[in-house]
Design an enzyme around this catalytic site. Structure first.
Site, short mmCIF file in Angstrom:
data_model
loop_
_atom_site.label_atom_id
_atom_site.label_comp_id
_atom_site.label_asym_id
_atom_site.label_seq_id
_atom_site.Cartn_x
_atom_site.Cartn_y
_atom_site.Cartn_z
N LYS A 91 0.18 4.28 -0.18
CA LYS A 91 -0.40 5.46 0.47
C LYS A 91 -0.14 6.70 -0.41
O LYS A 91 -0.15 6.59 -1.63
CB LYS A 91 0.14 5.61 1.90
CG LYS A 91 -0.02 4.30 2.70
CD LYS A 91 0.19 4.47 4.16
CE LYS A 91 0.00 3.12 4.87
NZ LYS A 91 0.10 3.21 6.31
N GLY B 167 2.85 2.16 10.92
CA GLY B 167 3.84 3.24 10.80
C GLY B 167 4.53 3.59 12.10
O GLY B 167 5.21 4.61 12.19
N HIS C 33 -9.36 1.30 5.06
CA HIS C 33 -8.08 1.51 5.75
C HIS C 33 -8.30 2.43 6.94
O HIS C 33 -9.09 3.38 6.86
CB HIS C 33 -7.05 2.09 4.78
CG HIS C 33 -5.66 2.01 5.35
ND1 HIS C 33 -5.21 2.90 6.28
CD2 HIS C 33 -4.65 1.13 5.15
CE1 HIS C 33 -3.97 2.56 6.64
NE2 HIS C 33 -3.61 1.49 5.96
N ASN D 201 0.88 -1.18 0.00
CA ASN D 201 0.00 0.00 0.00
C ASN D 201 0.91 1.22 0.00
O ASN D 201 1.53 1.53 1.02
CB ASN D 201 -0.88 -0.02 1.25
CG ASN D 201 -1.70 1.26 1.41
OD1 ASN D 201 -1.75 2.08 0.50
ND2 ASN D 201 -2.32 1.41 2.57
N SER E 119 3.70 -2.24 10.38
CA SER E 119 5.15 -2.36 10.61
C SER E 119 5.69 -3.74 10.26
O SER E 119 6.60 -4.24 10.92
CB SER E 119 5.50 -1.97 12.06
OG SER E 119 5.14 -0.63 12.31
N GLU F 179 -5.23 -4.84 10.49
CA GLU F 179 -4.17 -3.86 10.71
C GLU F 179 -4.43 -3.13 12.03
O GLU F 179 -5.21 -2.16 12.06
CB GLU F 179 -4.14 -2.83 9.58
CG GLU F 179 -3.90 -3.42 8.21
CD GLU F 179 -3.33 -2.39 7.23
OE1 GLU F 179 -2.23 -2.64 6.72
OE2 GLU F 179 -3.95 -1.34 7.03
N GLU G 201 -6.65 4.79 8.05
CA GLU G 201 -6.41 6.21 7.75
C GLU G 201 -7.64 6.84 7.10
O GLU G 201 -7.96 8.00 7.35
CB GLU G 201 -5.16 6.34 6.87
CG GLU G 201 -3.89 6.04 7.67
CD GLU G 201 -2.74 5.45 6.88
OE1 GLU G 201 -2.74 5.53 5.64
OE2 GLU G 201 -1.83 4.90 7.52
P1 13P Z 1 3.23 0.26 7.71
O1 13P Z 1 3.71 -1.03 7.10
O2 13P Z 1 3.99 1.46 7.23
O3 13P Z 1 3.14 0.17 9.20
O4 13P Z 1 1.73 0.48 7.17
C1 13P Z 1 0.83 -0.56 7.22
C2 13P Z 1 -0.37 -0.18 6.48
O5 13P Z 1 -1.11 0.71 6.88
C3 13P Z 1 -0.66 -0.86 5.21
O6 13P Z 1 -1.92 -0.57 4.75
#
Ligand code: 13P
Length: 251
Positions: A11, A174, A96, A9, A214, A168, A98
């Site tokens: 982002k 992150g 997601h 992803n 992560s 997740e 976010e």
């Molecule tokens: P990270 O791998 O940067 O923690 O992000 C995970 C994520 O949100 C994938 O959709």
């Protein structure tokens, strides 16, 4: 049996040129690497056509990171599932954390998005996961079950069978703080049981449930070794071909 999947992803990262270069680098690396999983990359809308045209469909599936909750019309700035499908993309990340947190996407909005994605032949990668306070209050099972039920359990069995789930935990995204492999296994098994109660064992056993948060080359093998962890949804580590390949080869 269900598929093992490693999905990136991106982002809101990379220019079009950087994204195409990254996609090509991953595609090249896959030519000389033995893999035991499907590989997906989800990119910004602006990159989809170019990335679809830069990779071999047999090696990499391409997806969007979102789509609109409306089919078409006067919704300035939105991108519909039909538009995403018309680029050649096959997947779409929905729900997601976010998007839930920063863009106020509710269970009902996500239900519409899932339906539109399926109607247009896209495979949703549907994300669920609790925030830290919910985990600390031991509410994570209830939170995740509600997220799955409230946006997906209206689907027919035939449609549900097309869904990929990504667990997740928000506190792991992150942050460098990964769920332990045992924590991931525990909740993945719970999600599978929740699916089985509604759709039966066969559909539950065939649903790929990915871990995200992560995930990196150094911890992927331990996570993927768990019986109910069918791969990963990768953020930061998907932006560097060598790291992403390190996760793919963890299978
Ligand atoms: P990270 O791998 O940067 O923690 O992000 C995970 C994520 O949100 C994938 O959709």
């Amino acid at each position: 049996m269900r598929k093992n999947i490693v999905a990136g992803n991106w982002k809101m990262n990379t220019t079009l040129q950087e994204g195409v270069a990254l996609a090509k680098e991953i595609n090249e690396a896959l030519k000389t690497t033995e893999t035991h999983c499907d590989v997906i990359i989800a990119t910004p809308f602006t990159h989809l056509v170019s990335v679809v045209n830069s990779v071999e469909a047999s090696r990499i599936g391409v997806g969007a990171e979102n789509c609109a909750d409306k089919a078409e019309g006067a919704f300035t700035g939105e991108v519909s599932a039909r538009m995403v499908a018309s680029t050649g993309a096959k997947y779409v990340i929905l729900g997601h954390s976010e998007r839930r947190a920063y863009y106020h996407e509710t269970a009902d909005i996500l239900k519409e998005k899932v339906t539109l994605a399926l109607e247009n032949g896209l495979t949703p990668i549907f994300c669920v996961g609790e925030v830290l306070a919910e985990r600390e209050a031991e509410q994570h099972f209830d939170v995740v079950a509600a997220q799955v039920k409230d946006s997906l359990f209206n689907l027919t069995a035939e449609d549900f069978a097309k869904i990929i789930i990504a667990y997740e935990p928000v506190w792991a995204i992150g942050t460098g703080k990964t769920a332990t492999a045992d924590q991931a296994q525990e909740i993945h098994a719970f999600i599978r049981k929740t699916i089985a109660e509604k759709y039966g064992n066969e559909i539950a056993d065939n649903t790929s449930i990915l871990y995200g948060g992560s995930c990196k080359p150094s911890n992927a093998a331990e996570l993927f070794a768990k019986p109910d962890v069918d791969g990963g949804l990768i953020g930061g580590a998907a932006l560097k071909a060598s790291d992403f390949m390190g996760i793919i080869t963890a299978f």
